[in-house]
Design a protein around this motif. Structure first.
Motif, PDB file in Angstrom:
ATOM      1  N   ILE A   1     -33.260 -12.953  18.080  1.00  0.00           N
ATOM      2  CA  ILE A   1     -34.075 -12.204  17.121  1.00  0.00           C
ATOM      3  C   ILE A   1     -33.187 -11.371  16.199  1.00  0.00           C
ATOM      4  CG2 ILE A   1     -35.756 -10.324  16.902  1.00  0.00           C
ATOM      5  CD1 ILE A   1     -37.130 -11.507  19.405  1.00  0.00           C
ATOM      6  N   HIS A   2     -32.147 -10.770  16.748  1.00  0.00           N
ATOM      7  CA  HIS A   2     -31.231  -9.991  15.901  1.00  0.00           C
ATOM      8  C   HIS A   2     -30.577 -10.888  14.861  1.00  0.00           C
ATOM      9  CE1 HIS A   2     -27.520  -7.975  14.654  1.00  0.00           C
ATOM     10  NE2 HIS A   2     -28.271  -6.893  14.752  1.00  0.00           N
ATOM     11  N   ARG A   3     -30.059 -12.054  15.296  1.00  0.00           N
ATOM     12  CA  ARG A   3     -29.447 -12.991  14.342  1.00  0.00           C
ATOM     13  C   ARG A   3     -30.459 -13.463  13.312  1.00  0.00           C
ATOM     14  NH1 ARG A   3     -26.797 -15.794  18.703  1.00  0.00           N
ATOM     15  NH2 ARG A   3     -28.490 -17.267  18.535  1.00  0.00           N
ATOM     16  N   TYR A   4     -31.664 -13.762  13.771  1.00  0.00           N
ATOM     17  CA  TYR A   4     -32.719 -14.250  12.877  1.00  0.00           C
ATOM     18  C   TYR A   4     -33.035 -13.208  11.800  1.00  0.00           C
ATOM     19  CZ  TYR A   4     -37.099 -16.523  11.500  1.00  0.00           C
ATOM     20  OH  TYR A   4     -38.092 -17.147  10.795  1.00  0.00           O
ATOM     21  N   ASN A   5     -33.071 -11.941  12.180  1.00  0.00           N
ATOM     22  CA  ASN A   5     -33.436 -10.884  11.241  1.00  0.00           C
ATOM     23  C   ASN A   5     -32.282 -10.371  10.393  1.00  0.00           C
ATOM     24  OD1 ASN A   5     -36.156 -10.790  11.877  1.00  0.00           O
ATOM     25  ND2 ASN A   5     -35.812  -9.392  13.576  1.00  0.00           N
ATOM     26  N   HIS A   6     -31.064 -10.396  10.921  1.00  0.00           N
ATOM     27  CA  HIS A   6     -29.961  -9.713  10.243  1.00  0.00           C
ATOM     28  C   HIS A   6     -28.818 -10.605   9.781  1.00  0.00           C
ATOM     29  CE1 HIS A   6     -31.743  -5.890  11.295  1.00  0.00           C
ATOM     30  NE2 HIS A   6     -31.904  -6.339  12.523  1.00  0.00           N
ATOM     31  N   GLU A   7     -28.634 -11.760  10.366  1.00  0.00           N
ATOM     32  CA  GLU A   7     -27.444 -12.545  10.046  1.00  0.00           C
ATOM     33  C   GLU A   7     -27.720 -13.839   9.291  1.00  0.00           C
ATOM     34  OE1 GLU A   7     -25.194 -13.036  13.623  1.00  0.00           O
ATOM     35  OE2 GLU A   7     -25.333 -10.897  14.098  1.00  0.00           O
ATOM     36  N   ARG A   8     -28.905 -14.386   9.414  1.00  0.00           N
ATOM     37  CA  ARG A   8     -29.165 -15.646   8.708  1.00  0.00           C
ATOM     38  C   ARG A   8     -29.440 -15.367   7.231  1.00  0.00           C
ATOM     39  NH1 ARG A   8     -34.708 -16.999   7.715  1.00  0.00           N
ATOM     40  NH2 ARG A   8     -35.987 -15.285   8.433  1.00  0.00           N
TER      41      ARG A   8
ATOM     42  N   ALA B   1     -32.106 -11.243  27.260  1.00  0.00           N
ATOM     43  CA  ALA B   1     -30.902 -10.952  26.472  1.00  0.00           C
ATOM     44  C   ALA B   1     -30.699 -11.996  25.376  1.00  0.00           C
ATOM     45  CB  ALA B   1     -29.680 -10.907  27.390  1.00  0.00           C
ATOM     46  N   ARG B   2     -30.885 -13.276  25.707  1.00  0.00           N
ATOM     47  CA  ARG B   2     -30.702 -14.336  24.705  1.00  0.00           C
ATOM     48  C   ARG B   2     -31.766 -14.254  23.614  1.00  0.00           C
ATOM     49  NH1 ARG B   2     -28.125 -19.171  26.547  1.00  0.00           N
ATOM     50  NH2 ARG B   2     -28.582 -19.915  24.468  1.00  0.00           N
ATOM     51  N   ILE B   3     -33.018 -13.945  23.995  1.00  0.00           N
ATOM     52  CA  ILE B   3     -34.080 -13.799  22.994  1.00  0.00           C
ATOM     53  C   ILE B   3     -33.760 -12.625  22.080  1.00  0.00           C
ATOM     54  CG2 ILE B   3     -36.499 -13.171  22.643  1.00  0.00           C
ATOM     55  CD1 ILE B   3     -37.152 -14.858  25.117  1.00  0.00           C
ATOM     56  N   SER B   4     -33.320 -11.508  22.640  1.00  0.00           N
ATOM     57  CA  SER B   4     -32.962 -10.335  21.828  1.00  0.00           C
ATOM     58  C   SER B   4     -31.850 -10.667  20.843  1.00  0.00           C
ATOM     59  CB  SER B   4     -32.523  -9.178  22.721  1.00  0.00           C
ATOM     60  OG  SER B   4     -33.578  -8.746  23.508  1.00  0.00           O
ATOM     61  N   ARG B   5     -30.831 -11.376  21.338  1.00  0.00           N
ATOM     62  CA  ARG B   5     -29.718 -11.775  20.464  1.00  0.00           C
ATOM     63  C   ARG B   5     -30.197 -12.708  19.363  1.00  0.00           C
ATOM     64  NH1 ARG B   5     -25.397 -12.985  24.470  1.00  0.00           N
ATOM     65  NH2 ARG B   5     -26.654 -14.825  24.705  1.00  0.00           N
TER      66      ARG B   5
END
Length: 82
Positions: free
Chosen positions: A65-72, A59-63
């Motif tokens: 990766i999502h932040r890395y791809n979409h929020e940074r 779950a933490r890795i998924s979160r």
């Protein structure tokens, strides 16, 4: 559990759930971006934390990766903003 043991356990677990897919090799630098990402992931998420379960780890890795791809802020976006 030491950091290297956790990384090995993570690799084994990800292999078991068929997370990794083979990447065809075309040249010596094709792997550089994913290797850099793995380095950042381990340095910022895996090494400094202890996870209570494999579920929490995934779950933490998924979160992350999502932040890395979409929020940074991506490099190309910051250059467009100037």
């Amino acid at each position: 559990m030491g950091a290297s043991t956790r990384v090995v356990s993570l690799k084994i677990y990800l292999r078991q759930i068929a997370f990794a897919t083979p990447i065809p090799r075309k040249g010596p630098y094709d792997n550089a971006r994913i290797e850099a990402f793995h380095s950042i992931l381990k340095r910022k998420l895996i090494y400094p934390n202890r996870f209570k379960s494999k579920f929490e780890l995934v779950a933490r890795i998924s979160r992350y990766i999502h932040r890395y791809n979409h929020e940074r802020i991506h490099t190309y976006e910051s250059s467009l903003a100037m």
